[in-house]
Design a protein around this motif. Sequence first.
Motif, PDB file in Angstrom:
ATOM      1  N   GLY A  31       0.884  -1.142  -0.242  1.00  0.00           N
ATOM      2  CA  GLY A  31       0.008  -0.226   0.051  1.00  0.00           C
ATOM      3  C   GLY A  31       0.854   1.357  -0.008  1.00  0.00           C
ATOM      4  N   ARG A  32       1.957   1.106  -0.197  1.00  0.00           N
ATOM      5  CA  ARG A  32       3.083   2.425  -0.178  1.00  0.00           C
ATOM      6  C   ARG A  32       2.661   3.285  -1.340  1.00  0.00           C
ATOM      7  NH1 ARG A  32       9.046   0.084  -0.383  1.00  0.00           N
ATOM      8  NH2 ARG A  32       7.956  -1.263   1.272  1.00  0.00           N
ATOM      9  N   PRO A  33       2.637   4.547  -1.194  1.00  0.00           N
ATOM     10  CA  PRO A  33       2.421   5.451  -2.396  1.00  0.00           C
ATOM     11  C   PRO A  33       3.750   5.467  -3.210  1.00  0.00           C
ATOM     12  CG  PRO A  33       3.303   6.759  -0.516  1.00  0.00           C
ATOM     13  CD  PRO A  33       3.011   5.234   0.127  1.00  0.00           C
ATOM     14  N   VAL A  34       3.409   5.400  -4.771  1.00  0.00           N
ATOM     15  CA  VAL A  34       4.226   5.461  -5.895  1.00  0.00           C
ATOM     16  C   VAL A  34       3.974   6.706  -6.781  1.00  0.00           C
ATOM     17  CG1 VAL A  34       5.371   4.031  -7.529  1.00  0.00           C
ATOM     18  CG2 VAL A  34       4.614   2.946  -5.587  1.00  0.00           C
ATOM     19  N   LEU A  35       5.049   7.479  -7.065  1.00  0.00           N
ATOM     20  CA  LEU A  35       4.725   8.460  -7.904  1.00  0.00           C
ATOM     21  C   LEU A  35       5.418   8.055  -9.304  1.00  0.00           C
ATOM     22  CD1 LEU A  35       3.879  11.076  -8.758  1.00  0.00           C
ATOM     23  CD2 LEU A  35       5.714  12.431  -7.629  1.00  0.00           C
ATOM     24  N   LEU A  36       4.659   8.114 -10.368  1.00  0.00           N
ATOM     25  CA  LEU A  36       5.235   7.823 -11.684  1.00  0.00           C
ATOM     26  C   LEU A  36       5.651   9.063 -12.638  1.00  0.00           C
ATOM     27  CD1 LEU A  36       2.657   5.054 -12.642  1.00  0.00           C
ATOM     28  CD2 LEU A  36       4.700   4.701 -11.455  1.00  0.00           C
ATOM     29  N   ILE A  37       6.886   9.173 -12.773  1.00  0.00           N
ATOM     30  CA  ILE A  37       7.279  10.430 -13.589  1.00  0.00           C
ATOM     31  C   ILE A  37       7.523  10.156 -15.150  1.00  0.00           C
ATOM     32  CG2 ILE A  37       8.915  12.384 -13.749  1.00  0.00           C
ATOM     33  CD1 ILE A  37       9.282  11.576 -10.564  1.00  0.00           C
ATOM     34  N   PRO A  38       6.878  10.690 -16.241  1.00  0.00           N
ATOM     35  CA  PRO A  38       7.113  10.299 -17.638  1.00  0.00           C
ATOM     36  C   PRO A  38       8.378  10.915 -18.066  1.00  0.00           C
ATOM     37  CG  PRO A  38       5.583  12.156 -17.270  1.00  0.00           C
ATOM     38  CD  PRO A  38       5.965  11.764 -15.884  1.00  0.00           C
ATOM     39  N   GLY A  39       8.675  10.341 -19.226  1.00  0.00           N
ATOM     40  CA  GLY A  39      10.036  10.719 -19.654  1.00  0.00           C
ATOM     41  C   GLY A  39       9.953  12.063 -20.809  1.00  0.00           C
TER      42      GLY A  39
END
Length: 203
Positions: A31-39
């Motif tokens: 359940g940890r938060p994950v932030l996705l960052i595009p290229g």
Amino acid sequence: MRLWNPLAVRELAALLRDPVYRGRGVPRGDGRPVLLIPGFLAGDWTLRVMHSWLGRVGYRAYLSGILLNVQHSERMLSGLRRKVTEIRKETGSRVSLVGHSRGGLLAKVYAQRRPETVEQVIALGAPLADWTDLAAITHHAVGVVRTANELAFGRRFNAEGRFTYDLGLPPLVPTASFVLEAFHSTARSPRPSRLRSPLFTAR
């Protein structure tokens, strides 16, 4: 030069059929938060498949709000800082950053400056060792974007000394970099691709 790779559709179809994509046999996330960052030249839409997959396997995945990753680095980092702050207020936890290409560079530098807010950094296809190690067509695209930023913001990409310096420092949080290298022979049949996954450990 052909920009669209006809193998991409076949690879996407194979991914969508894979049991792992549906979460079968994958350990549940905590359940940890994950932030996705595009290229570079990309936006959140390029990471929606990963976003949905992370949610299915038990993580709290977030998109960055980036429409196009083309602005100068300090402006992009400012947006990431606001996003991470929002996520931390919502979850009360440090955030794992997953960045593709230039998104991985931004994640690494952000974690360098705000290590207390970041759990770990995972860089996918990001030239952490040398951000100038780019394909020829990408170099041309960088030139176009550099000119646009100079006109819009009066800021030169090659003047981003602090960003470059921070990128080269030893990481302060656990950082993994995965780079796919495709080698082709002179014959018609391509040789298999190779996955490099050097692990950078925090001090």
